[in-house]
Design an enzyme around this catalytic site. Sequence first.
Site, mmCIF file in Angstrom:
data_model
loop_
_atom_site.group_PDB
_atom_site.id
_atom_site.type_symbol
_atom_site.label_atom_id
_atom_site.label_comp_id
_atom_site.label_asym_id
_atom_site.label_seq_id
_atom_site.Cartn_x
_atom_site.Cartn_y
_atom_site.Cartn_z
ATOM 1 N N ASP A 1 1.185 -1.534 -0.084
ATOM 2 C CA ASP A 1 -0.262 0.151 -0.053
ATOM 3 C C ASP A 1 0.983 1.483 -0.036
ATOM 4 O OD1 ASP A 1 -2.322 1.322 0.123
ATOM 5 O OD2 ASP A 1 -2.285 1.028 2.488
ATOM 6 N N HIS B 1 2.876 3.028 -8.752
ATOM 7 C CA HIS B 1 2.559 2.172 -8.615
ATOM 8 C C HIS B 1 3.988 1.154 -9.844
ATOM 9 C CE1 HIS B 1 -1.530 1.685 -7.277
ATOM 10 N NE2 HIS B 1 -1.805 2.806 -8.507
ATOM 11 N N LEU C 1 11.701 -20.405 -2.967
ATOM 12 C CA LEU C 1 10.602 -19.422 -2.778
ATOM 13 C C LEU C 1 8.792 -19.757 -3.519
ATOM 14 C CD1 LEU C 1 9.088 -16.635 -0.598
ATOM 15 C CD2 LEU C 1 10.532 -15.353 -3.262
HETATM 16 C C1 FPP Z 1 -2.256 -0.056 -3.055
HETATM 17 O O1 FPP Z 1 -1.950 1.790 -3.260
HETATM 18 C C2 FPP Z 1 -1.650 -0.885 -4.230
HETATM 19 C C3 FPP Z 1 -1.611 -1.011 -4.727
HETATM 20 C C4 FPP Z 1 -3.547 -1.348 -5.529
HETATM 21 C C5 FPP Z 1 -1.324 -1.916 -6.591
HETATM 22 C C6 FPP Z 1 -0.299 -2.368 -5.736
HETATM 23 C C7 FPP Z 1 0.657 -2.890 -7.094
HETATM 24 C C8 FPP Z 1 1.878 -3.030 -7.649
HETATM 25 C C9 FPP Z 1 2.767 -2.371 -6.477
HETATM 26 C C10 FPP Z 1 2.599 -3.403 -8.729
HETATM 27 C C11 FPP Z 1 1.633 -4.025 -9.437
HETATM 28 C C12 FPP Z 1 2.025 -5.359 -9.313
HETATM 29 C C13 FPP Z 1 2.993 -6.480 -9.962
HETATM 30 C C14 FPP Z 1 2.395 -7.620 -9.082
HETATM 31 C C15 FPP Z 1 3.210 -6.352 -11.220
HETATM 32 P P1 FPP Z 1 -2.268 2.484 -3.543
HETATM 33 O O2 FPP Z 1 -3.086 3.087 -4.588
HETATM 34 O O3 FPP Z 1 -4.187 1.802 -2.908
HETATM 35 O O4 FPP Z 1 -1.766 3.665 -2.939
HETATM 36 P P2 FPP Z 1 -2.737 4.487 -1.963
HETATM 37 O O5 FPP Z 1 -3.099 3.603 -0.553
HETATM 38 O O6 FPP Z 1 -1.464 5.669 -1.535
HETATM 39 O O7 FPP Z 1 -3.654 5.308 -2.541
#
Ligand code: FPP
Length: 269
Positions: free
Chosen positions: A38, A55, A149
Amino acid sequence: MWKKIFAASSLTDSSDGNKVEGNVSRDNLPQHVAIIMDGNGRWAQKQGLLRTAGHTAGVKSLKRIVRTANDMGIVALTVYAFSTENWKRPPAEVNFLMKLFAEYLAKELREMHEENVRLNFIGRLSELNPALQKQMQDAVRLTENNTGLKFNIAANYGGRDELVRAFQKLAAEVQTGNLAPDTITEEDVDAALDTSELPPVDLLIRPGGDLRLSNFLLWQTAYAEFWFTETNWPDFTPELFRQAVTDFAKRQRRFGGLKNACGKYEQGE
Ligand code: FPP
């Protein structure tokens, strides 16, 4: 199916002298670590960038942590990449995440395979783009004999959705006469989940400052230890991962039982 291990976790319980991380012996490592990645959006916005840049930076962080977990000898790592609720985000962000997913697999698969990582995916995968599903199936097939892993990516995943799908599988077994309702056990539920091949979650890590589970691995985290940090996922370092593991090793886990004279814990109610 994975057999439950009710072992105690303590830095001082270790007797094999097999130190892998500071004071933490292999005995005291969490077997299964889950991460809610997150804070990508907030990381980007703080720097005046688009949320999507967060991201992209999150993928770099993920690469570092997969390598660290593999090097430490952790059995399984499961990360929350896209939830069943994330479809509510603006279409441009959803499309970006799906593209990033495909790029990640295209770019990183070979290296993960060379590093002996076994890749798997959990969630309602049948609703993802067919080309992405094909990439996932190919990745699973390529790495299925790897012994390092077990790296699991949760995509279009929701804990409640997974439980509903598991109950549907069990109900189908009842309907065909293979299973009697009053004989259904916790092991039967375990076996019907997407994570049937994995041990229960020992350690759940959530960066980004929020203190909630967000519908991630609801059944599997029943006795997980939680570790939170304000650091956003793109800034999450291998050092923080090691810190979480070291802190985990210091926690006393009782699984509802009582500490006995040998310093181990008995299973209780
Ligand atoms: C939450 O941060 C994150 C996500 C909803 C997506 C997580 C994805 C990645 C780390 C990259 C893609 C993954 C792969 C496996 C290719 P948020 O956007 O909710 O952040 P915020 O809470 O600050 O808005």
